[in-house]
Design a protein around this motif. Sequence first.
Motif, PDB file in Angstrom:
ATOM      1  N   TYR A  94       7.676  -0.370   1.725  1.00  0.00           N
ATOM      2  CA  TYR A  94       8.284  -1.630   1.285  1.00  0.00           C
ATOM      3  C   TYR A  94       7.201  -2.571   0.774  1.00  0.00           C
ATOM      4  CZ  TYR A  94      10.519  -6.152   1.357  1.00  0.00           C
ATOM      5  OH  TYR A  94      10.972  -7.395   1.002  1.00  0.00           O
ATOM      6  N   VAL A  99       6.081  -1.448  -2.733  1.00  0.00           N
ATOM      7  CA  VAL A  99       7.076  -1.788  -3.755  1.00  0.00           C
ATOM      8  C   VAL A  99       7.088  -3.293  -4.003  1.00  0.00           C
ATOM      9  CG1 VAL A  99       9.556  -1.824  -4.242  1.00  0.00           C
ATOM     10  CG2 VAL A  99       8.500   0.249  -3.341  1.00  0.00           C
ATOM     11  N   ASN A 134      14.089   3.764 -10.926  1.00  0.00           N
ATOM     12  CA  ASN A 134      15.490   4.187 -10.896  1.00  0.00           C
ATOM     13  C   ASN A 134      16.383   3.192 -10.187  1.00  0.00           C
ATOM     14  OD1 ASN A 134      14.764   6.591 -12.199  1.00  0.00           O
ATOM     15  ND2 ASN A 134      14.217   7.535 -10.255  1.00  0.00           N
ATOM     16  N   ASP A 135      15.840   2.013  -9.903  1.00  0.00           N
ATOM     17  CA  ASP A 135      16.604   0.946  -9.260  1.00  0.00           C
ATOM     18  C   ASP A 135      17.299   1.440  -7.995  1.00  0.00           C
ATOM     19  OD1 ASP A 135      17.371  -1.692  -9.081  1.00  0.00           O
ATOM     20  OD2 ASP A 135      19.247  -1.368 -10.164  1.00  0.00           O
ATOM     21  N   GLN A 136      16.570   2.229  -7.220  1.00  0.00           N
ATOM     22  CA  GLN A 136      17.128   2.753  -5.976  1.00  0.00           C
ATOM     23  C   GLN A 136      17.120   1.675  -4.913  1.00  0.00           C
ATOM     24  OE1 GLN A 136      14.791   6.138  -4.889  1.00  0.00           O
ATOM     25  NE2 GLN A 136      15.627   7.449  -6.466  1.00  0.00           N
ATOM     26  N   ASN A 137      18.058   1.781  -4.009  1.00  0.00           N
ATOM     27  CA  ASN A 137      18.137   0.861  -2.885  1.00  0.00           C
ATOM     28  C   ASN A 137      17.078   1.243  -1.861  1.00  0.00           C
ATOM     29  OD1 ASN A 137      18.832  -0.825  -0.824  1.00  0.00           O
ATOM     30  ND2 ASN A 137      20.967  -0.198  -0.745  1.00  0.00           N
ATOM     31  N   LEU A 138      16.386   0.262  -1.336  1.00  0.00           N
ATOM     32  CA  LEU A 138      15.369   0.538  -0.327  1.00  0.00           C
ATOM     33  C   LEU A 138      15.971   0.923   1.018  1.00  0.00           C
ATOM     34  CD1 LEU A 138      12.827  -2.285  -1.109  1.00  0.00           C
ATOM     35  CD2 LEU A 138      12.498   0.142  -1.439  1.00  0.00           C
ATOM     36  N   ILE A 194      11.769   4.557  -6.648  1.00  0.00           N
ATOM     37  CA  ILE A 194      12.505   3.353  -6.236  1.00  0.00           C
ATOM     38  C   ILE A 194      12.442   2.298  -7.327  1.00  0.00           C
ATOM     39  CG2 ILE A 194      12.440   1.403  -4.622  1.00  0.00           C
ATOM     40  CD1 ILE A 194      11.590   3.407  -2.460  1.00  0.00           C
ATOM     41  N   ASN A 226      13.710  -1.448   3.794  1.00  0.00           N
ATOM     42  CA  ASN A 226      13.683  -2.898   3.655  1.00  0.00           C
ATOM     43  C   ASN A 226      14.045  -3.545   4.983  1.00  0.00           C
ATOM     44  OD1 ASN A 226      13.606  -5.462   2.714  1.00  0.00           O
ATOM     45  ND2 ASN A 226      15.462  -5.325   1.501  1.00  0.00           N
ATOM     46  N   CYS A 236       7.592   5.710  -4.450  1.00  0.00           N
ATOM     47  CA  CYS A 236       7.702   4.299  -4.828  1.00  0.00           C
ATOM     48  C   CYS A 236       8.096   4.146  -6.298  1.00  0.00           C
ATOM     49  CB  CYS A 236       6.387   3.576  -4.561  1.00  0.00           C
ATOM     50  SG  CYS A 236       6.026   3.360  -2.814  1.00  0.00           S
TER      51      CYS A 236
END
Length: 151
Positions: free
Chosen positions: A90, A93, A53-57, A50, A61, A47
């Motif tokens: 999700y 986060v 590092n501004d990772q895409n879920l 995510i 999601n 988590c």
Amino acid sequence: MSNGVGDLSHLLQGIEISISPDINAALLSDYTEEEVFFDVQKLLLFCLGILNNDQNLGKLNSTDIVLIPKTQNPANLANFRPISLCIVLYKIVAKTIANRLQEVIGGCIDAAQSAFIPGRLISDNVLLAYKILHKFQQKRTGKKRIYGGQT
């Protein structure tokens, strides 16, 4: 064998046993705090990756809406209760982001807004709007109230 189910042990005769009694005992033993904590730590690190590092879920999601029947034989949609099922990661986060925003959201919301502020209800706005509308209707029709003998 009236219900169609008989002795099925012959199906397992050719399969070699791979779980020993010791391994089986270990699998059936109580879980420890350390085991759970270790796995929770791995989830937290994921988590954090995510969030930081501004990772895409991606597929994390996704939410499924499921209808749970309220009655034995539901006849229409009113007889169902919708629930949303989303992935736990999700939720972690989203809750982390929401908690951080909760610290600053008060400065972003006008004092006149009622929703999203503890102690205020959005229904207060409905009551206020009703009173204002009622006052406008009275002014338009020329009705005036008499307070203390004055008009």
